[in-house]
Design a protein around this motif. Sequence first.
Motif, PDB file in Angstrom:
ATOM      1  N   ALA A   1      -0.827   2.417  10.098  1.00 16.90           N
ATOM      2  CA  ALA A   1       0.122   2.762   8.798  1.00 16.90           C
ATOM      3  C   ALA A   1       0.337   4.281   9.051  1.00 16.90           C
ATOM      4  O   ALA A   1      -0.662   5.013   9.575  1.00 16.90           O
ATOM      5  CB  ALA A   1      -0.686   2.494   7.748  1.00 16.90           C
TER       6      ALA A   1
ATOM      7  N   ASP B   1     -10.012   0.879   3.627  1.00 17.90           N
ATOM      8  CA  ASP B   1     -10.488   0.388   5.111  1.00 17.90           C
ATOM      9  C   ASP B   1      -9.551   0.576   6.119  1.00 17.90           C
ATOM     10  O   ASP B   1      -9.537  -0.288   7.202  1.00 17.90           O
ATOM     11  CB  ASP B   1     -11.287  -0.913   5.053  1.00 17.90           C
ATOM     12  CG  ASP B   1     -12.486  -1.173   4.110  1.00 17.90           C
ATOM     13  OD1 ASP B   1     -13.147  -0.027   4.159  1.00 17.90           O
ATOM     14  OD2 ASP B   1     -12.603  -2.177   3.558  1.00 17.90           O
ATOM     15  N   ALA B   2      -8.508   1.635   5.979  1.00 16.58           N
ATOM     16  CA  ALA B   2      -7.629   1.889   6.973  1.00 16.58           C
ATOM     17  C   ALA B   2      -8.255   3.158   7.471  1.00 16.58           C
ATOM     18  O   ALA B   2      -7.893   4.131   7.064  1.00 16.58           O
ATOM     19  CB  ALA B   2      -6.300   1.992   6.477  1.00 16.58           C
TER      20      ALA B   2
ATOM     21  N   ALA C   1      -6.786   5.867   1.804  1.00 15.65           N
ATOM     22  CA  ALA C   1      -7.044   5.088   3.364  1.00 15.65           C
ATOM     23  C   ALA C   1      -8.241   4.671   3.264  1.00 15.65           C
ATOM     24  O   ALA C   1      -8.718   3.753   3.730  1.00 15.65           O
ATOM     25  CB  ALA C   1      -6.572   5.910   4.346  1.00 15.65           C
TER      26      ALA C   1
ATOM     27  N   ALA D   1      -3.120  -2.520   6.938  1.00 15.02           N
ATOM     28  CA  ALA D   1      -3.399  -1.745   8.237  1.00 15.02           C
ATOM     29  C   ALA D   1      -4.801  -1.795   8.603  1.00 15.02           C
ATOM     30  O   ALA D   1      -5.755  -1.386   7.820  1.00 15.02           O
ATOM     31  CB  ALA D   1      -3.148  -0.413   8.279  1.00 15.02           C
ATOM     32  N   GLU D   2      -5.044  -1.778   9.818  1.00 13.06           N
ATOM     33  CA  GLU D   2      -6.549  -1.696  10.498  1.00 13.06           C
ATOM     34  C   GLU D   2      -6.657  -0.272  10.772  1.00 13.06           C
ATOM     35  O   GLU D   2      -7.864   0.366  10.858  1.00 13.06           O
ATOM     36  CB  GLU D   2      -6.472  -2.476  11.816  1.00 13.06           C
ATOM     37  CG  GLU D   2      -5.881  -1.786  12.771  1.00 13.06           C
ATOM     38  CD  GLU D   2      -5.815  -2.981  14.179  1.00 13.06           C
ATOM     39  OE1 GLU D   2      -6.763  -2.906  15.071  1.00 13.06           O
ATOM     40  OE2 GLU D   2      -5.217  -3.843  14.244  1.00 13.06           O
ATOM     41  N   ALA D   3      -5.547   0.787  10.928  1.00 13.43           N
ATOM     42  CA  ALA D   3      -5.980   1.949  11.105  1.00 13.43           C
ATOM     43  C   ALA D   3      -4.600   2.766  10.649  1.00 13.43           C
ATOM     44  O   ALA D   3      -3.848   2.371  10.427  1.00 13.43           O
ATOM     45  CB  ALA D   3      -6.073   2.442  12.540  1.00 13.43           C
ATOM     46  N   CYS D   4      -4.768   3.924  10.403  1.00 15.01           N
ATOM     47  CA  CYS D   4      -3.742   4.904  10.035  1.00 15.01           C
ATOM     48  C   CYS D   4      -3.399   5.892  10.590  1.00 15.01           C
ATOM     49  O   CYS D   4      -4.565   6.551  11.520  1.00 15.01           O
ATOM     50  CB  CYS D   4      -3.827   5.244   8.540  1.00 15.01           C
ATOM     51  SG  CYS D   4      -4.984   6.359   8.076  1.00 15.01           S
TER      52      CYS D   4
ATOM     53  N   LEU E   1      -1.283   0.264   3.159  1.00 15.68           N
ATOM     54  CA  LEU E   1      -2.664   0.771   3.986  1.00 15.68           C
ATOM     55  C   LEU E   1      -3.572  -0.482   3.689  1.00 15.68           C
ATOM     56  O   LEU E   1      -4.463  -0.884   4.764  1.00 15.68           O
ATOM     57  CB  LEU E   1      -3.133   1.773   2.924  1.00 15.68           C
ATOM     58  CG  LEU E   1      -2.547   3.236   3.374  1.00 15.68           C
ATOM     59  CD1 LEU E   1      -3.087   4.244   2.112  1.00 15.68           C
ATOM     60  CD2 LEU E   1      -2.875   3.800   4.828  1.00 15.68           C
TER      61      LEU E   1
END
Length: 219
Positions: free
Chosen positions: A4, A148-149, A144, A120-123, A117
């Motif tokens: 994200a 847990d992003a 975020a 998503a696994e990350a941002c 978010l």
Amino acid sequence: MILAVTGGKGGVGKTTVAYNLGRALDAVVVDADLGMADLPTARGPDLHDVLAGRADPVEAVREGGPVALLPCGRTLVGARAADPRALVGAIEAVADEYGRCVVDCPAGAGSDVGMALLAAEACVLVTTPSSVALADAVRARVLARELDAGLAAVALNRAGEDPSVDRIEGLFGAPVTPIPESDVVARATAHGVPVASLDGRAAEPFEELGSVVQSSVRS
């Protein structure tokens, strides 16, 4: 990978970063700004249609341009018909098919941002050096984290000649990639093409950001 691209304040260049990061990562970019879409669009089904149950998310991806894209509609009628609760499933379906997905989140910290978010696994957090933008980015970082992003990187847009990279890395606890203001970036954005299509050197900060993201997500 579902990444994200978010930022608390509008106007910081979040969409430009998402589009060019999609190219750097060879990912599909999903325009998840349901009310104020700003990425290139074309005829055919879009994210509004997907979220209203009228189209399949994978079939709505446009592969013919310089960046594979799931565009969003631009009409109020389409936005009202879309069910944001279906966004997570749509994003996951695209990621399952293509492997990498970059989601351009809406500005702010509303529920529509939260849905993106959540998938998503990350941002990547996009901000400018202004105190107002940084304060809003901190709030986006909190949201975020709650969902847990994990924060993969910070894109410091319009960084200026002497960006305070160390200070901002300390503020967010993540690597910072400065992106200087550039006429090439402005022209590419105005024409709806990635920066690399006009000038490979001007695209280097986005390539660097992509490398940072890949390293962060792998670790």
